[in-house]
Design an enzyme around this catalytic site. Sequence first.
Site, PDB file in Angstrom:
ATOM      1  N   PRO J  16       1.033  -1.297   0.196  1.00 23.18           N
ATOM      2  CA  PRO J  16       0.066  -0.089  -0.035  1.00 23.18           C
ATOM      3  C   PRO J  16       0.702   1.338   0.085  1.00 23.18           C
ATOM      4  O   PRO J  16       1.948   1.391   0.616  1.00 23.18           O
ATOM      5  CB  PRO J  16      -1.000  -0.156   1.298  1.00 23.18           C
ATOM      6  CG  PRO J  16      -0.015  -1.044   2.155  1.00 23.18           C
ATOM      7  CD  PRO J  16       0.641  -2.151   1.309  1.00 23.18           C
ATOM      8  N   ASN J  17       0.323   2.309  -0.739  1.00 23.89           N
ATOM      9  CA  ASN J  17       0.942   3.686  -0.887  1.00 23.89           C
ATOM     10  C   ASN J  17       2.081   3.723  -1.779  1.00 23.89           C
ATOM     11  O   ASN J  17       2.669   4.750  -1.949  1.00 23.89           O
ATOM     12  CB  ASN J  17       1.279   4.116   0.587  1.00 23.89           C
ATOM     13  CG  ASN J  17      -0.178   4.390   1.342  1.00 23.89           C
ATOM     14  OD1 ASN J  17      -1.051   5.208   0.873  1.00 23.89           O
ATOM     15  ND2 ASN J  17      -0.146   3.843   2.691  1.00 23.89           N
ATOM     16  N   ARG J  24       6.266  12.392  -2.163  1.00 27.16           N
ATOM     17  CA  ARG J  24       6.409  12.969  -0.988  1.00 27.16           C
ATOM     18  C   ARG J  24       7.309  12.467  -0.251  1.00 27.16           C
ATOM     19  O   ARG J  24       7.785  11.099  -0.316  1.00 27.16           O
ATOM     20  CB  ARG J  24       5.157  13.218   0.066  1.00 27.16           C
ATOM     21  CG  ARG J  24       4.497  14.366  -0.162  1.00 27.16           C
ATOM     22  CD  ARG J  24       3.394  14.858   0.697  1.00 27.16           C
ATOM     23  NE  ARG J  24       3.995  15.680   1.908  1.00 27.16           N
ATOM     24  CZ  ARG J  24       3.475  15.428   3.335  1.00 27.16           C
ATOM     25  NH1 ARG J  24       2.229  14.912   3.566  1.00 27.16           N
ATOM     26  NH2 ARG J  24       4.007  16.261   4.142  1.00 27.16           N
ATOM     27  N   TYR J  29      11.832   8.302   1.362  1.00 25.82           N
ATOM     28  CA  TYR J  29      11.832   7.196   0.532  1.00 25.82           C
ATOM     29  C   TYR J  29      12.471   7.303  -1.003  1.00 25.82           C
ATOM     30  O   TYR J  29      12.264   6.458  -1.816  1.00 25.82           O
ATOM     31  CB  TYR J  29      10.390   6.957   0.032  1.00 25.82           C
ATOM     32  CG  TYR J  29       9.491   6.656   1.329  1.00 25.82           C
ATOM     33  CD1 TYR J  29       9.598   5.161   1.933  1.00 25.82           C
ATOM     34  CD2 TYR J  29       8.631   7.477   1.779  1.00 25.82           C
ATOM     35  CE1 TYR J  29       8.894   4.902   3.016  1.00 25.82           C
ATOM     36  CE2 TYR J  29       7.610   7.189   3.025  1.00 25.82           C
ATOM     37  CZ  TYR J  29       7.961   5.887   3.488  1.00 25.82           C
ATOM     38  OH  TYR J  29       7.331   5.583   4.432  1.00 25.82           O
ATOM     39  N   ASN J  80       8.044  -5.747  -1.398  1.00 27.30           N
ATOM     40  CA  ASN J  80       7.807  -4.625  -0.674  1.00 27.30           C
ATOM     41  C   ASN J  80       6.760  -4.635  -0.070  1.00 27.30           C
ATOM     42  O   ASN J  80       5.738  -3.728  -0.381  1.00 27.30           O
ATOM     43  CB  ASN J  80       8.314  -3.389  -1.457  1.00 27.30           C
ATOM     44  CG  ASN J  80       8.470  -2.325  -0.624  1.00 27.30           C
ATOM     45  OD1 ASN J  80       7.810  -2.345   0.797  1.00 27.30           O
ATOM     46  ND2 ASN J  80       9.053  -1.262  -0.704  1.00 27.30           N
ATOM     47  N   ALA J  83       3.425  -1.072   4.332  1.00 29.45           N
ATOM     48  CA  ALA J  83       2.577  -0.904   5.829  1.00 29.45           C
ATOM     49  C   ALA J  83       2.340  -2.258   6.390  1.00 29.45           C
ATOM     50  O   ALA J  83       2.118  -2.793   7.409  1.00 29.45           O
ATOM     51  CB  ALA J  83       1.531  -0.154   5.799  1.00 29.45           C
ATOM     52  N   GLU J 104      12.406  -9.994   0.441  1.00 26.96           N
ATOM     53  CA  GLU J 104      11.739  -9.031   1.255  1.00 26.96           C
ATOM     54  C   GLU J 104      12.569  -7.670   1.045  1.00 26.96           C
ATOM     55  O   GLU J 104      13.851  -7.811   1.354  1.00 26.96           O
ATOM     56  CB  GLU J 104      11.503  -9.264   2.724  1.00 26.96           C
ATOM     57  CG  GLU J 104      10.708  -8.093   3.343  1.00 26.96           C
ATOM     58  CD  GLU J 104      10.516  -8.441   4.813  1.00 26.96           C
ATOM     59  OE1 GLU J 104      10.986  -9.674   5.396  1.00 26.96           O
ATOM     60  OE2 GLU J 104      10.046  -7.673   5.757  1.00 26.96           O
ATOM     61  N   HIS J 106      12.884  -3.333   1.568  1.00 28.86           N
ATOM     62  CA  HIS J 106      12.197  -2.098   1.988  1.00 28.86           C
ATOM     63  C   HIS J 106      13.016  -0.828   1.864  1.00 28.86           C
ATOM     64  O   HIS J 106      14.336  -1.031   1.809  1.00 28.86           O
ATOM     65  CB  HIS J 106      12.212  -1.949   3.624  1.00 28.86           C
ATOM     66  CG  HIS J 106      11.294  -3.067   4.264  1.00 28.86           C
ATOM     67  ND1 HIS J 106       9.974  -3.017   4.138  1.00 28.86           N
ATOM     68  CD2 HIS J 106      11.637  -4.330   4.898  1.00 28.86           C
ATOM     69  CE1 HIS J 106       9.518  -4.125   4.757  1.00 28.86           C
ATOM     70  NE2 HIS J 106      10.529  -5.021   5.034  1.00 28.86           N
ATOM     71  N   ARG J 113      13.246   3.839  12.194  1.00 28.00           N
ATOM     72  CA  ARG J 113      11.929   4.632  12.369  1.00 28.00           C
ATOM     73  C   ARG J 113      11.218   4.258  13.533  1.00 28.00           C
ATOM     74  O   ARG J 113      11.710   3.561  14.494  1.00 28.00           O
ATOM     75  CB  ARG J 113      11.119   4.097  10.990  1.00 28.00           C
ATOM     76  CG  ARG J 113      12.063   4.485   9.655  1.00 28.00           C
ATOM     77  CD  ARG J 113      11.138   4.376   8.612  1.00 28.00           C
ATOM     78  NE  ARG J 113      10.173   5.313   8.397  1.00 28.00           N
ATOM     79  CZ  ARG J 113       9.011   5.252   7.566  1.00 28.00           C
ATOM     80  NH1 ARG J 113       9.066   4.121   6.598  1.00 28.00           N
ATOM     81  NH2 ARG J 113       8.005   5.898   7.630  1.00 28.00           N
TER      82      ARG J 113
END
Lengths: 148, 148, 148, 148, 148, 148, 148, 148, 148, 148, 148, 148
Positions: J16-17, J24, J29, J80, J83, J104, J106, J113
């Site tokens: 998601p996202n 942004r 990112y 990836n 969330a 996996e 990221h 974080r």
Amino acid sequence: MPAPIAPKRVLVLNGPNLNMLGRRQPEVYGHDTLEDIRDACVDFAAPRGWDLDFRQSNHEGELVSWIQEARENADAVVINPAAYTHTSVAILDALLLLDIPVIEVHLSNIHKREAFRHHSFVSQAASGVICGFGAKGYLMALASLDSM
Amino acid sequence: MPAPIAPKRVLVLNGPNLNMLGRRQPEVYGHDTLEDIRDACVDFAAPRGWDLDFRQSNHEGELVSWIQEARENADAVVINPAAYTHTSVAILDALLLLDIPVIEVHLSNIHKREAFRHHSFVSQAASGVICGFGAKGYLMALASLDSM
Amino acid sequence: MPAPIAPKRVLVLNGPNLNMLGRRQPEVYGHDTLEDIRDACVDFAAPRGWDLDFRQSNHEGELVSWIQEARENADAVVINPAAYTHTSVAILDALLLLDIPVIEVHLSNIHKREAFRHHSFVSQAASGVICGFGAKGYLMALASLDSM
Amino acid sequence: MPAPIAPKRVLVLNGPNLNMLGRRQPEVYGHDTLEDIRDACVDFAAPRGWDLDFRQSNHEGELVSWIQEARENADAVVINPAAYTHTSVAILDALLLLDIPVIEVHLSNIHKREAFRHHSFVSQAASGVICGFGAKGYLMALASLDSM
Amino acid sequence: MPAPIAPKRVLVLNGPNLNMLGRRQPEVYGHDTLEDIRDACVDFAAPRGWDLDFRQSNHEGELVSWIQEARENADAVVINPAAYTHTSVAILDALLLLDIPVIEVHLSNIHKREAFRHHSFVSQAASGVICGFGAKGYLMALASLDSM
Amino acid sequence: MPAPIAPKRVLVLNGPNLNMLGRRQPEVYGHDTLEDIRDACVDFAAPRGWDLDFRQSNHEGELVSWIQEARENADAVVINPAAYTHTSVAILDALLLLDIPVIEVHLSNIHKREAFRHHSFVSQAASGVICGFGAKGYLMALASLDSM
Amino acid sequence: MPAPIAPKRVLVLNGPNLNMLGRRQPEVYGHDTLEDIRDACVDFAAPRGWDLDFRQSNHEGELVSWIQEARENADAVVINPAAYTHTSVAILDALLLLDIPVIEVHLSNIHKREAFRHHSFVSQAASGVICGFGAKGYLMALASLDSM
Amino acid sequence: MPAPIAPKRVLVLNGPNLNMLGRRQPEVYGHDTLEDIRDACVDFAAPRGWDLDFRQSNHEGELVSWIQEARENADAVVINPAAYTHTSVAILDALLLLDIPVIEVHLSNIHKREAFRHHSFVSQAASGVICGFGAKGYLMALASLDSM
Amino acid sequence: MPAPIAPKRVLVLNGPNLNMLGRRQPEVYGHDTLEDIRDACVDFAAPRGWDLDFRQSNHEGELVSWIQEARENADAVVINPAAYTHTSVAILDALLLLDIPVIEVHLSNIHKREAFRHHSFVSQAASGVICGFGAKGYLMALASLDSM
Amino acid sequence: MPAPIAPKRVLVLNGPNLNMLGRRQPEVYGHDTLEDIRDACVDFAAPRGWDLDFRQSNHEGELVSWIQEARENADAVVINPAAYTHTSVAILDALLLLDIPVIEVHLSNIHKREAFRHHSFVSQAASGVICGFGAKGYLMALASLDSM
Amino acid sequence: MPAPIAPKRVLVLNGPNLNMLGRRQPEVYGHDTLEDIRDACVDFAAPRGWDLDFRQSNHEGELVSWIQEARENADAVVINPAAYTHTSVAILDALLLLDIPVIEVHLSNIHKREAFRHHSFVSQAASGVICGFGAKGYLMALASLDSM
Amino acid sequence: MPAPIAPKRVLVLNGPNLNMLGRRQPEVYGHDTLEDIRDACVDFAAPRGWDLDFRQSNHEGELVSWIQEARENADAVVINPAAYTHTSVAILDALLLLDIPVIEVHLSNIHKREAFRHHSFVSQAASGVICGFGAKGYLMALASLDSM
């Protein structure tokens, strides 16, 4: 780290039960009374020309009010919050309003005592922390403000 | 509370990475190098006739050995355990073998930093703890041993 | 459960501060020095024709290296990891490399002491654990390897 | 640390399910039955002239009562509390009433098993703890009482 | 809050190890034996015409059964669950079956002892709790049932 | 997942306070008495030619012993451990000795009750778990053993 | 995210027990020895004209010192901290002194192993983390520094 | 355990919101007002010739000051700290300064209420604790001081 | 406890990945495919004249919508929420909107698996829970709705 | 550790996202959009003759379905999960159904974080994990599948 | 949910340090002073004919007393408890005595601040909570009482 | 604190199960249906010339997509995330992509409900939070955006 500031006015605040100092549990807190400590602080401050305001209260709210006054009336705060060290967010918030040095003092080494005494809200607003030196800790706090 | 002891020999120990002091993150640790701090300590000790032994190691085991030596060779220990503050039971155990004053010093106020820096094994063996005063904290530790 | 193995070579490892044994806190650790314990172990091993290698280090890394050597040079390991019991994943990982019996020994009953001493990383790699028997625990560890 | 006491009477207590020993899960508990262990213990005790009382119960309350009797009838207790190790404050309290050596024995290394088996109430009342040596652990416990 | 009930029949239950009362740790539990306490309770109950049934068991299951009987045979229960205070859901469940007053008594102030003694399952079924008054606590429990 | 086994002998065990079933808190446990449940179980078992042994005990130790007997005398166990569900490692260990199907039954949905009732030691040894169906849960457990 | 930097000098650091690589637990760590990995790294670096410094130590303090040296002598650090991943604040603090890319490598997927291996102090100072690719992870780390 | 002391002067302290007693939530706190309780206490004390000083405050600091005065002016303290039970280290510290009996009273059984009401700082300084008996608890506290 | 309701319409819901049933990990989930289970459920429902609606979705939101529809279209819900068991408050909230029986089914005994699979949000809205019986659990759930 | 597999078909999944990438928070990112990353992946795969299927979804259920399809249609998965990394047991369960390499990825170093981003359910099913390398991490994942 | 009540008298209470509002940390608390907020509240209340009583105290006890008075003198309470939000059970208990609407207001979004500011005792007694709207939050609270 | 923005376009989002509003549990959520709330919102927005887009979804992924669209199509977001409040990092991440005001609304006071409803991921991205005012909370959220 607070730079030495040669303060004109120092507010020394004492939390609950410190008015009873020297009357019981000397193995934890030493034999000095709070009056002894005040006198030693005055003796330290006088020759340096500092104005020393030394107070004690059992009331959290009164300590909060005194800290607020320090915004106008003091160049540094030395505080032994005693029991409120561990429970008072209100004192923390008041200290966060200041932009002068704040030195936290504890007579005993709180890290050797019960677990609930290990955490200090006040440390999050303190410039420096001194603990375990008994009455001498107050003088160390004052000396830290001096230009040695 | 340690009484002033007018020590003949003081061992000042510094933990890992303190040899890099002053070279980075001055906003956290200040601008003084470890050599500056040693010199200031020597300047404090010399006029008092104290023998000051100032060391640094990145090795937990070496710090343990030095603390053990203090049983024979020192009247007081000032220690900034740096990162080992939070992880070393071995240093705690070595300090528990001593019956001389042990003063724990931290340059920064560790209670304002990451949560894993809030707990100190060393505090359980320290007479007193001083944190957040930068390089000056070492001199405050020495002064606490002096007969003011 | 380790079967008795009549080992030819036994490595006995001692962790930090055990070199100070017998010099302080006898109520916790007993009056024997580490030399006394070594001698008792040798006295046990000699008539059985075992080669006993008895060492102590304050360095976690050195203990790791010695354990690694045991892959070539020993038939069994007896280890008192002292403070590293509670903090060393490195010693655990080294012991996991062995396929010989590993006996963990503690002088005091660590389960009666501070909470942070209750957990042992080493136990996850030990065949057996002996604690609370003082110096005698080493001999019990050796005896466990013997064909009784 | 218990000194060797050359006891006249030793009470060996076994907790729940130990009567089933040797009948299942030999990879965890070994092949010996509880009768085998009793016999080995008797063989150890007899030549030393000790009176060995070896019992098992699945009842927490019965184990408590037997421990209470030990105040009158035993010079030392060896106990494998099995499952009650982790849940019985009553057995802990009974053991705290004794002032004779108490040796806690576990067949397997409980620290390598499920998390709920890592904590022992009994260890808080034990002089020494032996775990991971299988049936041999009982003999090691008895030997620890002997004047070697 | 239980109203005074002028009970005809009171069941007083005592948990594990209380049969040993007065024989050890008087600084924790006082010098009275359980027989002394029973006698004092009878002396309190007799002039009031109450039928007092005073029992002790080391068995959790027996205590459960006795509590169940109280449904038929008692107007109030006074219980000192001792070690089962902290571990027995079975006793809690049995007490929850009753609709008569249940008074929980502890000889010592359990809140001052080890952390695992601070939690009581039984308190969740008790009308009232009395702790720290030694043997006198039983009489206070009885008195609370009386129409003062 | 247990395959249907058409058992010859089924042991149905009931833990503490279940003998009081139907006499209080019907909104939690229903109106059936334990005798009603036994009768319903027998009615289920009889036409299938099963030998049904239905027991209840308030004693953890007795339940442990009965489970041990099942090694010889039963082809399947249905158990409602009641309060011991949450506290008994001894019952768990006894069940781990079996190699026959073990069905855990709870009258109420324990996941909707107090937090301390959410954890079951017994589930770690159960083939299947049935909860929240009241008395019917016993029959569902028996039916799960049948070759439907 | 580190930008490719075409480094002149890369320091590759290996923590405790990695010198034993390939000799045991190949199902966890693979069959490559540390020498194999060093050779593969050199083969990768040579054609690119990079100076590759490949080291291993069992000593936390030595790793700290090597990281400090990287401030002068390296353009990037690749580190497999092994067991010190989980316990060393000292290595974290040393890495925080650097302002060059730091790539953390683990041979196995530490998130699939014991819970105490899930937390990494080092990750808080790493630019990137690579785990679970065995020896290939080192080359992936080097490649991440390359201008692809 | 406090021995009966036939006190001349008893200080009864009541914490925040107890001045509102009897005006709401009678199912939790009962129907008695604080005045009713004071009167009942006076009625108990008068015939015994005790001087009873009964006070209430919503201020933590005022309660602290009153406890301090008890060092001079009272032979025993009965305290219902209400909400401060759970949050006040300052009251705990004040009570720790006393060497007279301190009886803690709660109207309701706090162990049956929200989790944050289960912990009492005050209990760590109390000789005895009485909770769940409503207004009668005060009289039980007084009676515990009497020579029955 | 749900009373048997002889439902006209039963909704059987299956959560994520259950469409893959029987294709992997048969040792955990059995050899039956979801189609096999649906067929068995239909075979159970048909002779009883029930309308059985059997669905599967990988979407949490779709499962929520289907549960909402059950308010109008079903007399009972049987649900195997699979992975959403442990993470979905949305499914819990949807089920809380229903006032018909909800039976939660799990193929495996989730209490024997990873810790994060022990907690079920869904159980807080379920009438009954059945786990560990494989495909048969669905039939047991249906049978629980029948008037046996 | 996954061996290089020279896959014919690689499925690259994005949670998601990630469709908003590059628009942004570039400091977290990076500046690459998801289309940029897809193009770079295709550029990597094309010359190797791999079939690359690159997808993104905001729906947990859709990601689950795509992973299930990979059983038939892919030789490796790069994922990836964004969330859903931290909250989705459903994605974990789907991945556990595969027996092909799962990498996996990221973009940011999640260990630096917020605490709730430190735990990954997905890592328990991943062959390898790459985090903190920004868009380059995808290429590193693909390269890890290549026969270098 | 409070229904609009068209109150005659509204008590607006402000906790510690709110008297300093607008003098520091405007990025957290905004530029309005408490006087500004009072004036805005009065401007809102006046045209509606409400009697608005606006107070501030640093004393927990004083706030408790004012809340108690509201039982007689107010139809609704708006309270910004500031630091006491997180620590005061006494204020919670006072609010629980009221049966009028209680609206809790926070200037900042406390859920974005330090962890110890996330928990509110007061919320357990509040009808509604408004946070993060700065001074406007007070007007929103008043508006919620109006018949819109 | 969001300044009033006189938005042209407001997106009002509703999470799972809110489409069922008003049909059950009115004591928790009130009697208004979601259509009633939408109408009230439109009535508020229309005279102000705002474009109000009011949506509901049971799908986390759909809510994520709608929030992403708000980057282009809205000047403010009002969101009642319902169950996803507590579990959705994906919604949090989507909201973090916005730089317009985000107001979080809950019908009930979530702090008075089950513990798992006390934590909100969404609050970490919200400008302000309103809870416990029922349907009126939506209008308060809209009003907070208005220039009052």
